[in-house]
Enzyme design. Sequence first.
Site, PDB file in Angstrom:
ATOM      1  N   ASP B 132      35.385  54.605  11.855  1.00 47.97           N
ATOM      2  CA  ASP B 132      34.337  53.580  11.441  1.00 47.97           C
ATOM      3  C   ASP B 132      33.060  53.630  12.560  1.00 47.97           C
ATOM      4  OD1 ASP B 132      32.925  51.259  10.940  1.00 47.97           O
ATOM      5  OD2 ASP B 132      34.233  49.845  11.919  1.00 47.97           O
ATOM      6  N   ASP B 367      43.595  30.155  39.405  1.00 43.75           N
ATOM      7  CA  ASP B 367      43.689  31.251  40.405  1.00 43.75           C
ATOM      8  C   ASP B 367      44.550  32.427  39.828  1.00 43.75           C
ATOM      9  OD1 ASP B 367      41.852  30.198  42.101  1.00 43.75           O
ATOM     10  OD2 ASP B 367      43.464  29.147  43.267  1.00 43.75           O
ATOM     11  N   GLU B 370      42.690  34.990  34.534  1.00 46.20           N
ATOM     12  CA  GLU B 370      41.283  34.784  33.934  1.00 46.20           C
ATOM     13  C   GLU B 370      41.493  35.125  32.523  1.00 46.20           C
ATOM     14  OE1 GLU B 370      38.563  34.164  35.859  1.00 46.20           O
ATOM     15  OE2 GLU B 370      37.543  33.677  34.025  1.00 46.20           O
ATOM     16  N   HIS B 488      36.658  31.235  47.273  1.00 45.03           N
ATOM     17  CA  HIS B 488      36.359  31.603  46.230  1.00 45.03           C
ATOM     18  C   HIS B 488      34.800  30.956  45.893  1.00 45.03           C
ATOM     19  CE1 HIS B 488      40.876  30.658  45.278  1.00 45.03           C
ATOM     20  NE2 HIS B 488      40.654  31.639  45.947  1.00 45.03           N
ATOM     21  N   ASP B 490      33.686  29.818  43.216  1.00 41.64           N
ATOM     22  CA  ASP B 490      33.706  28.329  42.508  1.00 41.64           C
ATOM     23  C   ASP B 490      33.851  27.336  43.403  1.00 41.64           C
ATOM     24  OD1 ASP B 490      36.567  28.325  43.174  1.00 41.64           O
ATOM     25  OD2 ASP B 490      37.302  27.747  41.246  1.00 41.64           O
ATOM     26  N   CYS B 666      40.035  24.623  40.316  1.00 44.93           N
ATOM     27  CA  CYS B 666      40.886  25.309  40.601  1.00 44.93           C
ATOM     28  C   CYS B 666      42.202  25.012  39.772  1.00 44.93           C
ATOM     29  CB  CYS B 666      41.135  25.023  42.035  1.00 44.93           C
ATOM     30  SG  CYS B 666      39.793  25.178  43.069  1.00 44.93           S
TER      31      CYS B 666
END
Lengths: 684, 684
Positions: B132, B367, B370, B488, B490, B666
């Site tokens: 393809d 943690d 992901e 981290h 975040d 978290c």
Amino acid sequence: MSQQTSAIDCFNMKTDYQRTFRLDAKSSQKVLYVQGTTLKANLRRSAPPNSTFFSVKCTPNVQYSIDPPTQVTSHLSPITLDGKSVLLITMSSASQHENDSKLTVRYYGQNKDVLSNAILHLTALEISLDVDADRDGVVEKNNPNKGSWKWGPDGHGAVLLVNCDSERRYGKKLDTEVDYIAKLSDLRDMSEMVLRTRGPAKLPDGYKLTMHISQSDAESIRVYSPRPHSYSNFLPGVSSGFTRVLTSRVLSGQVPYLGGVAETSFYVEGLRFPDKDFDGLITINLSLLEPICRGLPETPIFTDTVVFRVAPWIMTPNTLRPVEVFVCSTSDNYGFLKGMKNLVLNSGYKLNICHEYMNRGDRWMQDELEFGYIEAPHQRFPVVLDSPRDGKLLDFPYSELLGPDFGYVTRMALRKDVSSLDSFGNLEVSPPVTVNGKEYPLGRIIIGVAFPTTTKGRNMTKVVQDFLWAQKVQEPIALFSDWLVVGHVDEFMTFVPAPDRKGFRLLLASPDAGYKLFRGLKNNGHGQAKLFEGRNDQKPITVDEILEDEGFQAENNYVQSCIDWNRDVLKRELGLDDADIIDLPILFKLEQDTDYEFRAVAFYPDMVNMIVLGKSLGIPKPFGPKVNGRCALEAEMCSLMEGLGLTCTFIDDFASYHRLLGEVHCGSNVRREGFDFKWWNLDM
Amino acid sequence: MSQQTSAIDCFNMKTDYQRTFRLDAKSSQKVLYVQGTTLKANLRRSAPPNSTFFSVKCTPNVQYSIDPPTQVTSHLSPITLDGKSVLLITMSSASQHENDSKLTVRYYGQNKDVLSNAILHLTALEISLDVDADRDGVVEKNNPNKGSWKWGPDGHGAVLLVNCDSERRYGKKLDTEVDYIAKLSDLRDMSEMVLRTRGPAKLPDGYKLTMHISQSDAESIRVYSPRPHSYSNFLPGVSSGFTRVLTSRVLSGQVPYLGGVAETSFYVEGLRFPDKDFDGLITINLSLLEPICRGLPETPIFTDTVVFRVAPWIMTPNTLRPVEVFVCSTSDNYGFLKGMKNLVLNSGYKLNICHEYMNRGDRWMQDELEFGYIEAPHQRFPVVLDSPRDGKLLDFPYSELLGPDFGYVTRMALRKDVSSLDSFGNLEVSPPVTVNGKEYPLGRIIIGVAFPTTTKGRNMTKVVQDFLWAQKVQEPIALFSDWLVVGHVDEFMTFVPAPDRKGFRLLLASPDAGYKLFRGLKNNGHGQAKLFEGRNDQKPITVDEILEDEGFQAENNYVQSCIDWNRDVLKRELGLDDADIIDLPILFKLEQDTDYEFRAVAFYPDMVNMIVLGKSLGIPKPFGPKVNGRCALEAEMCSLMEGLGLTCTFIDDFASYHRLLGEVHCGSNVRREGFDFKWWNLDM
């Protein structure tokens, strides 16, 4: 071309990058500014409560602007403080003294009453880590492209050599194996990098300059610098004049700030060639660190970055000018040696003889090593690639060739993975070609392998193939050579210079051309002429006998089909026409080898396995049938070559090489001058 | 983009490539012709001696031309035999029977007397290995671009998935770890490849078709095909219906020629993701082999080649639609869980609770893993990247997530190389951005590391960084996060959707914004309002006390400078303006950690560490000072977010997360839908 940059590249601050800093409306601050950046402060963030207006004033070396732009009528006329107002600061030249410039932001209340002043004492520095990014051999100042690498004549980016020679002739080691500078001459093999600074006599307290590299890059380089104080006392041969700034274990190191207008030289040493796991690109960073306080990491407030590419190893085709020829002396090759001496010395080149104490009877000078070179704008030297073949000549490349400005590289393979195809008679390179519009100004590497359709065949070992591909600038072509007992591409092909067309011809062994010649001889009444006539080590055979042997014809038809297969690949991959190819009359025979596979060897000395020295060709003497006292094969060969202005010298290698399954080319090696073309000018 | 091709690519014969073959003027020959190629014979080479003229005739299915071109008046009118004359043969359609076409070359002497005939009995085959290559989910026939890979909307090249899910829920293994097809459903995770042939009922004696790959590529794929005879009897769950054609140990395998007009399906299984040593490109070859004779290798006379790229692992930013939310249940987080349940279920998403028998008290769902996905035109499924963090949640990704159409990938690191920065609260991804004209339609990955200027700091481990960079389609940005105790990204940044500008805002924690808010409170007479009021696990503190603590202000100034440093990088690397960034009022404090280094933790619940579910935000309840009964921090947060049409829900995570140095983000994870944008349409 796309390239993977390392994660830490995001830390780089480029010219004109903005640095956010905090205005303090309560106390005066000392701020270090680096030329080429912009300091940026949010005016609202640190304004006293109820601030409604502000004004800015500064000393002459400081420039500022307000974003979004406002109507500034005079320095001291208050401006309405917008929620988004941002102050942008630059400075026009480096400071002579710490804090010699000043900027004040004054905040006002609703009635234009002064609420407070934020006072900046500014020091401006000029910092530039410089390399020869324009590739002219000189480290220019702050090349805007120094932080990236681009191929081509309009490209940029500095070049690094693998320091693979040895400054010492005796007790020698590769310079890459020695982590100090043994001799000043070694600096020529490194790339200079200059840190240029301009500013006050010293950095403000706690600030420092650091050079740093990533963990990946650390495996590939070292950085040295002269010890500032002992430099003037430096004696050649004494290493103490230089310090290691960065090594595989030291990824970041402080470098001195000398004050005023200063330059510090660094020397960058390449440690490894591009390979499967290394694209050759190296990034070196220089950061200015701002102290915070004890126990807190210093903040990089400015980072300058330079990029190098490690120079590839480059092979030299037959069309380049020879410098010196190498052959072995053995107990039985006196005649060959004499022939080679005449050829080489008459052609005006240097002949190096490797004597028996070193070669221990291994006469295959072609197979143990391949000559090439590496080049940077400031330096170029030959580099021998040592084959993993490791016959009795194995010590020769390291012991005899490695030396000052003569480099050495090898790839280690497991014994079991090494075959006859790892001998470098199986590693050649074409002259420059253009293929469907794509230019290969350094030619293309040619190796021989087995058909990929079988898992039985022999191959050139993977570590060497990976190395050759990773050099990139002479994109390799893989031919099928496993049909030969010895299995080397030099058994059926070579290149010779030509005054016309593409500047060269591809010569191919051709049984068809051989049969055509012999049939012509027979038709002209020479069917009884004998090959190998007068040799006592080989039974003569007549032209008629050859032509009558149908099995022999079938074997040669097979050989022709193998060579034709390669011919098709070579035409395609080198962009050749039939007129670029000359078929040489050479017959082969099949033999059952140790694998019980039938493979081919040359039936009479394999004329294509020649040495090419400018316009002189040293060709294995074929001992073909004589017509009117002259060997018909030699006559044909001369006739084919003389149109190209080439001279044929036939060298008797029958007993000492041909019968051992090699010929002139296998038994010799030529170091040649490099290309005029610079590899970094390739369009990749 | 440039790519390294493997050495054996030179064996590929492309459409319209010429194959040299030998004419035999003495006997008739059988020749196999493959559609799309040209057979080429040197007419002179095999001509009888004294040949002067020649003529060619052929049956209707055969076309020929002479090069250099000659005036052909009729098929039988002899043409002068030039030394360079070459015969080029093509055929217009596949043969129905062996040797159903014919071409004869007749050689004449000087007097046009016939000397001999070279007779070819020709059989034409059509062979096409198809994939393809136009990326529409259908394996089209003989796409001219199937042998190369090009990025972009005008690009081409097939896509391969790593078969990293598990068809079995119980006793499961990664499908890549199983070298047979356990269930028919597994075929959907592979890429179909079709061998289309047209020709006589069988191949002429001794010819065969072989599929082959290089040694490097063999580590990365397997190829299966249905067993022709048992296919109709195939039962789901029974593996015997398929045979392995190619594996890491079998680099070449014969494939059947079915005769007539036939199609054979193959299924290609990807085994490894792109990584530092693997660019993701895979080449598969199909060759037609011509027999020579016993003991000689068969010659490939035609090779068709297809190229796949292994799909990268792609992360999903906060702006993509959530599918399901994951949290842990622990003995002490009932209140948090209740808050999360309300938020998630009210927002209309699925909530998955990981119970204590699985999490063993490890609540940091963000943690350990992901979520991402992989995509080919024919298939897409989520893939969890398992962190080398390996807390007590370590079994969760494999045991609970891996399953049918839910893939799993991890990277192994040495224990000593893993730090807190390897938790995936330190791995985020931006929404799509355009930076200086360069588009990142899948956003950019964001990780946190130490300053590269120091060797002391903590980093995300190299194997994970290498993996992230090698995916290429979300080029990572490295921020400085080592200034935080947990370290981290975040903890100081997140992205929320926005109806205007770039479709999102970057939210940054900002001590300056915090101080500004507190100073405003004091100025408005709320200096005695208390943070943490009513909590029995945290001593309350007044706004005045906070503002009076100069050491605390200095710590926050430092934190602000760290965040500003990252803000500068983010603006540059994501192409953001200040108006794309919202500063959230968050204070930090420094603590001396186990390294005796001072690092930061949030002083009150870190509102930026939120969960983003469409327009609903789940934010750590800050327990700020109350003004008129309402928390001033919550009020500010709501006011900042409501302009973007976002709803704030404050979740009490104080005791069970905040005091353990984490917050809502978290302690949760969100699986989201993938992008509409197809990664192969990226312009790289």
